[in-house]
Design a protein around this motif. Structure first.
Motif, PDB file in Angstrom:
ATOM      1  N   GLY A 152     -28.383 -43.252  12.512  1.00  0.00           N
ATOM      2  CA  GLY A 152     -28.047 -42.077  11.712  1.00  0.00           C
ATOM      3  C   GLY A 152     -29.199 -41.571  10.875  1.00  0.00           C
ATOM      4  O   GLY A 152     -30.295 -42.138  10.840  1.00  0.00           O
ATOM      5  N   PRO A 182     -23.687 -40.095  15.733  1.00  0.00           N
ATOM      6  CA  PRO A 182     -24.074 -41.501  15.579  1.00  0.00           C
ATOM      7  C   PRO A 182     -23.528 -42.400  16.686  1.00  0.00           C
ATOM      8  O   PRO A 182     -24.248 -43.252  17.213  1.00  0.00           O
ATOM      9  N   SER A 197     -15.368 -39.733   8.090  1.00  0.00           N
ATOM     10  CA  SER A 197     -15.811 -40.772   7.155  1.00  0.00           C
ATOM     11  C   SER A 197     -15.136 -40.632   5.804  1.00  0.00           C
ATOM     12  O   SER A 197     -15.137 -41.562   5.003  1.00  0.00           O
ATOM     13  N   SER A 203     -16.989 -42.701  10.327  1.00  0.00           N
ATOM     14  CA  SER A 203     -18.304 -42.145   9.992  1.00  0.00           C
ATOM     15  C   SER A 203     -19.252 -42.143  11.185  1.00  0.00           C
ATOM     16  O   SER A 203     -20.257 -41.432  11.183  1.00  0.00           O
ATOM     17  N   ASP A 243     -23.902 -47.481  11.046  1.00  0.00           N
ATOM     18  CA  ASP A 243     -24.575 -46.693  10.012  1.00  0.00           C
ATOM     19  C   ASP A 243     -24.569 -47.444   8.677  1.00  0.00           C
ATOM     20  O   ASP A 243     -25.229 -47.048   7.718  1.00  0.00           O
ATOM     21  N   GLY A 259     -24.659 -42.162   1.838  1.00  0.00           N
ATOM     22  CA  GLY A 259     -23.536 -41.933   2.731  1.00  0.00           C
ATOM     23  C   GLY A 259     -22.242 -42.478   2.161  1.00  0.00           C
ATOM     24  O   GLY A 259     -22.249 -43.390   1.327  1.00  0.00           O
ATOM     25  N   VAL A 297     -23.044 -36.908  10.112  1.00  0.00           N
ATOM     26  CA  VAL A 297     -21.931 -37.792   9.770  1.00  0.00           C
ATOM     27  C   VAL A 297     -20.629 -36.986   9.772  1.00  0.00           C
ATOM     28  O   VAL A 297     -20.533 -35.933   9.149  1.00  0.00           O
TER      29      VAL A 297
END
Length: 672
Positions: free
Chosen positions: A446, A330, A637, A325, A418, A188, A633
């Motif tokens: 997540g 999430p 982010s 994010s 996350d 991520g 996501v």
């Protein structure tokens, strides 16, 4: 007339501002891309560029794992093809489990196969760069975090098909009777603080990787297969992350594959869960007798959970990530989780809530009683949040730890995130500074959680970690957390060796056991395999003891993987979670471990170089391979701004506002 004109002007200005919000967001993305090397920020890969230059497409990823008992052995093969007209040097980032020991790598270019060698990090890097400048094909594998690796390949010629195979081993543990194998597939995007800009260095350069935009998926296939061999009947084989096919010819063995190959698997963690029919694998000992060293693995099943008689006064501080994010799924899942946690507090509990993105705020200056009024107030505060901005987790923990604490109260800090940050060691340092007063728990939210961070919060903070992949798991996970905190299974754990010459034991100290999972010890032994191992601890108000007779266990060659598992556990203690990050003796020991056990570490890397000069012109071009954003996501982010309407949507907005304005005017006239 003048008032009507002002109304129309305001409507037009509002429509233009709304319509241009996407343009502002896109420009910011371009600015971040231009100075990506400065800010260490991830950026979007702009599709439509010259395909002959800009990428080395991943054609396929094949994952083959065999799980025998508690040891998983995995081979990952990735095949790339240069379908363009220029020689390419490519770099890509990929994840791994936090427990893996990567101890093998091979590179194949055409019909040439080369086994990579393990070398000190600087030496391997220099050898790779020299081969790259000489026009030789080469590959370099480096560990950036315990769960993040980078692969660099050089001088991949037009028409080349390159295959990279990694071999690694890890241990599978059970929690509450459920065994879980996790294969991470994507890293991520990480938030890097501005103050880290000049000090990130080579170890953090992977943070500035490109990501595909608009939920784009790479075209390559992703195939995962797992062979389970538990030695006892298996049951409940499921995957909460993917659709799987399970084939069982024998109730003690199973073959698991992805049931829908077209469902791209590379944008979320692959999670496989299973149970054992009947009783859990009992306490036991595994031995391996090597040419120079002998290794053992001890697992001890904990006692059954007891009913707590006296629960001390408790204080819970919930630290919730509301950064970009976390926007969407999430954060929605996190809200379900934290609402359930707060609603089920006892009347004698006190609590607080800390919210963080690139700003930090809290519910109250000091923790409040868990009254209905305060709970409603906290839930209202949480429900109003929308994801946006950076991820200043360390600042949030500092604020949480600074909240005044009542003496005699057991404080627990619960971090819900996350984990998409690059400064994990700073977080671990803040936690270590407050272990005398607080236990820390990590809730990862997540489909591609930074498990290194969330598991590290629990390991450093003497707590427990939880991973929640969807909102349906939130309530069950919250209930497990409450059970763990109120009634730890085993405390004050001690291990004694009687007549068994054991040394280099990992871990050195045992922490409180919250979950129903085995106590695990790795170590070496000398001489005869005799004597016994005694484990003791406290469960509630009672003393727990168990003894394992060493002579009842036979050393087996198939337990060779124990040496890699022990070495990984030692490296974890020396380097992970920032404990000995600045100590030269720790660096020297980790380097020696990597070289001795042919294993990738923060200070040892794999390098493979073909002797043939394949690109004498030296005109290869550097490209960074884009990754898919993890499923669920938000694009916030990357860009840091909430996406506005698409270009052209402002006309529709203006029309709607105009209609509403005229409708209000008409109603006023009718009223008159």
């Amino acid at each position: 007339m003048r008032r009507r004109m002002r109304g129309w002007i305001w409507l037009l200005v509002l429509a233009l501002l709304l319509g241009n919000s996407r343009t502002v967001w896109a420009m910011e993305g371009e600015e971040r891309k231009e100075d990506e090397d400065v800010t260490l920020a991830p950026y979007f890969y702009i599709d439509g560029a010259d395909p002959t230059v800009d990428h080395l497409p991943l054609k396929s990823t094949e994952v083959k794992t065999t799980i025998n008992g508690m040891i998983a052995d995995t081979y990952v093969t990735q095949i790339y093809a240069n379908e363009g007209k220029h020689a390419i040097n490519a770099s890509y980032v990929f994840p791994a489990s936090t427990r893996v020991s990567v101890h093998g790598m091979t590179m194949q270019v055409g019909d040439q196969i080369l086994r990579a060698q393990i070398k000190e990090k600087e030496e391997a890097k220099a050898e790779f760069e020299e081969a790259k400048s000489e026009g030789k094909s080469a590959s370099l594998l480096e560990e950036k975090r315990a769960n993040v690796f980078t692969m660099d390949v050089a001088n991949i010629m037009p028409g080349d098909v390159i295959s990279i195979e990694l071999h690694y081993t890890e241990m599978i543990e059970s929690t509450e009777g459920v065994y879980s194998f996790v294969f991470p597939t994507v890293v991520g995007p990480r938030y890097a603080r501005p103050m880290e800009t000049d000090s990130g260095g080579d170890d953090d350069d992977w943070v500035s990787i490109p990501y595909l935009v608009d939920d784009s998926m790479p075209e390559g296939s992703y195939d995962i297969s797992v062979k389970l061999s538990g030695g006892v009947p298996l049951k409940g084989i499921t995957s909460p992350s993917h659709e799987i096919s399970v084939k069982q010819d024998d109730d003690t063995e199973a073959q698991v594959t992805l049931s829908n190959p077209r469902d791209y698997a590379g944008n979320r963690d692959f999670i496989l869960e299973y149970e054992l029919a009947g009783e859990e694998l009992g306490s036991g000992l595994m031995l391996y007798e090597g040419e120079e060293e002998n290794f053992f693995l001890l697992t001890v099943q904990p006692p059954k959970r007891y009913e707590p008689e006296d629960i001390p006064d408790r204080e819970y501080i919930f630290v919730l990530d509301v950064s970009g994010s976390m926007d969407g799924y999430p954060l929605d899942t996190a809200k379900v989780l934290i609402r359930d946690l707060v609603r089920n507090l006892q009347e004698t509990d006190r609590f607080n809530v800390v919210l963080f993105s690139d700003r930090v705020s809290r519910l109250a200056m000091k923790s409040v009683e868990a009254t209905r009024e305060n709970i409603v107030r906290a839930i209202r505060m949480i429900d109003q949040q929308e994801g946006g901005g950076g991820t200043e987790m360390e600042a949030a923990l500092k604020l949480a730890n600074a909240i005044p604490r009542n003496e005699g109260t057991a404080r627990s800090v619960i971090v819900i995130s996350d984990g998409f940050i690059s400064s994990e060691e700073d977080v671990f340092g803040e936690i270590r500074d407050h272990l005398d007063t607080t236990s820390f728990f990590g809730f990862g939210i997540g489909t591609a959680v930074n498990r290194y961070l969330m598991e590290g919060i629990a390991k450093v903070g003497m707590g427990e970690s939880f991973i929640v992949t969807d909102d349906e798991e939130a309530q069950e996970t919250a209930e497990r957390f409450r059970t763990y905190v109120q009634a730890p299974l085993l405390t004050d754990i001690q291990v004694d060796f009687q007549g068994f010459d054991a040394y280099d034991i990992e871990p050195e100290q045992m922490s409180t056991l919250f979950a129903q999972k085995p106590v695990v010890l790795f170590g070496k032994w000398r001489g005869e395999a005799t004597g016994n191992i005694r484990i003791s601890g406290k469960t509630g108000n009672e003393i727990y003891r168990e003894t394992i007779e060493v002579k009842d266990t036979e050393a087996k060659e198939e337990h060779e993987a124990l040496q890699y598992l022990w070495a990984r556990k030692r490296v974890e203690r020396l380097t992970d979670y920032g404990i000995n990050q600045e100590k030269e003796e720790a660096k020297a020991e980790v380097t020696a471990l990597g070289l001795r056990y042919h294993m990738a570490t923060p200070y040892t890397s794999f390098v493979a170089v073909l002797d043939t000069v394949r690109n004498p012109e030296g005109d290869s071009r550097d490209v960074n391979q884009p990754s898919a954003l993890p499923k669920g996501v938000s694009e916030l982010s990357i860009g840091g701004y909430r996406r506005g309407p698409e270009p052209g949507d402002w006309l529709l907005i203006a029309a709607a506002l105009t209609a509403a304005f005229l409708g209000v005017r008409r109603k006023r006239r009718e009223a008159l």
